[in-house]
Enzyme design. Sequence first.
Site, short mmCIF file in Angstrom:
data_model
loop_
_atom_site.label_atom_id
_atom_site.label_comp_id
_atom_site.label_asym_id
_atom_site.label_seq_id
_atom_site.Cartn_x
_atom_site.Cartn_y
_atom_site.Cartn_z
CD GLN A 1 48.19 -74.19 45.95
OE1 GLN A 1 48.22 -74.50 47.25
NE2 GLN A 1 47.71 -72.70 45.23
NE ARG B 1 51.85 -68.38 35.83
CZ ARG B 1 52.42 -69.21 37.03
NH1 ARG B 1 52.89 -68.95 36.22
NH2 ARG B 1 51.70 -69.44 37.93
CG ASP C 1 45.85 -76.41 38.24
OD1 ASP C 1 45.39 -75.46 37.96
OD2 ASP C 1 47.01 -75.91 37.72
CB ALA D 1 44.54 -72.90 45.27
N GLY D 2 42.93 -72.64 42.44
CA GLY D 2 41.72 -71.89 41.57
C GLY D 2 40.66 -73.11 41.96
CG HIS D 3 38.79 -75.85 43.25
ND1 HIS D 3 39.74 -76.72 42.90
CD2 HIS D 3 39.19 -75.15 44.88
CE1 HIS D 3 40.41 -76.48 44.13
NE2 HIS D 3 39.88 -76.20 45.17
NE ARG E 1 59.11 -67.85 65.91
CZ ARG E 1 59.78 -68.35 66.83
NH1 ARG E 1 59.65 -69.03 68.11
NH2 ARG E 1 61.10 -67.96 66.39
CE LYS F 1 42.85 -79.43 44.00
NZ LYS F 1 43.59 -79.06 42.83
#
Length: 427
Positions: free
Chosen positions: A223, A302, A13, A39-41, A142, A16
């Site tokens: 992340q 959050r 966070d 993840a989040g941008h 696997r 990026k």
Amino acid sequence: MPALVLLGAQWGDEGKGKATDLLGGSVDYVVRYQGGNNAGHTVVVGDQKYALHLLPSGILSPGCTPVIGNGVVVDPSVLFSELNGLNDRGVDTSKLLISGNAHIITPYNVTVDKVTERFLGKRKIGTTGRGIGPTYADKINRVGIRIQDLYDESILTQKVEAALDGKNQLLTKVFNRRAIEVGQVVEELLGYADRLRPYVADTVLVLNQALEQDKVVLFEGGQGTLLDIDHGTYPFVTSSNPTAGGACTGAGVGPTKISRVIGILKAYTTRVGSGPFPTELFDEDGDALRRIGGERGVTTGRDRRCGWFDAVIARYATRVNGLTDFFLTKLDVLTGWEQIPVCVAYEIDGRRVEDLPYSQTDFHHAKPVYEYLPGWSEDITKAKSFSDLPKNAQDYVKALEEMSGAPISAIGVGPGRDETIEINSFL
């Protein structure tokens, strides 16, 4: 070989997306190499704000080819939801490439993630509940499903059967849940095959050929360093390698082809989820950082835990990633404080420690040792060069640079695409 890695140097966070977007107009490929829709941008273009979870930020740059590498885990429903949202807003997504070797987050991976986290109770890790961890576990065991498996129904069915043999035992006998039917999962996954097909490619070949042709390739981590499965604050980490080495395995590019590694640092520190956080604030300052910085997770929704800048973590990120540069974000959020504490070391059982403790126990007991730097009250969001910043803001940046062990080559002074001071070019 102009290959750059751009990654988070804290707990994620850090901004990026802003950094990737800044470079997006100058690069030919932007590659996500690990993680999934955990993840989040957030990228701000003009008066438009885009929240990306799975797609590389470069998808917003018209001349750039966005790539989802083999190290990413893909939830097709989330992928198509993001693509639809961008298409509806006039963004061209047709150039997207997805590795056929990327693993698919199946419905049973999501179910296992949620029920396991609930079962752990107070010992929970704080996952996003999106099936990322179980999907990576299937990959290592696997029994994972790869995107290329959607184009061979026989192989797909065999793999789903193998995966559910154990998981249904777990769901029915441990968690008292209903067993998941193989046919239902296979049918759902096959339903994505035709729409995925135009995007699926041998991305390892594509990226290596691009580098051989002197194309500029940017590898974008999700992340952050302290959430790396090997080098983070285990077990409160993600299930992949956001550190620089992960770009090589997650995209299939050799380490000798990486020319620059850029770490994104927030001017303070935040964290989402459980785990140790030495500089965390539980007072009005923490509330102010959260409010002014808009510290709410792009993906999780959050509130982020907030604290002062931690130079110990920054030095660690420099070391494990081999960072050549920093991009310092959200400097504007600190405007208004008379003095700004910076953590320069930890106190652990009466000892001063200046490097990240090797022991999980020591890190849990680490207390920050602060130095106090003078703050500033001037609005810095209109600053276009380093000299435009107030002297105290300049001194703050210089102090962080000296403490962190790599040059700060760009500074974010606001959320907008153009609210960035570029000190040294990344290209």
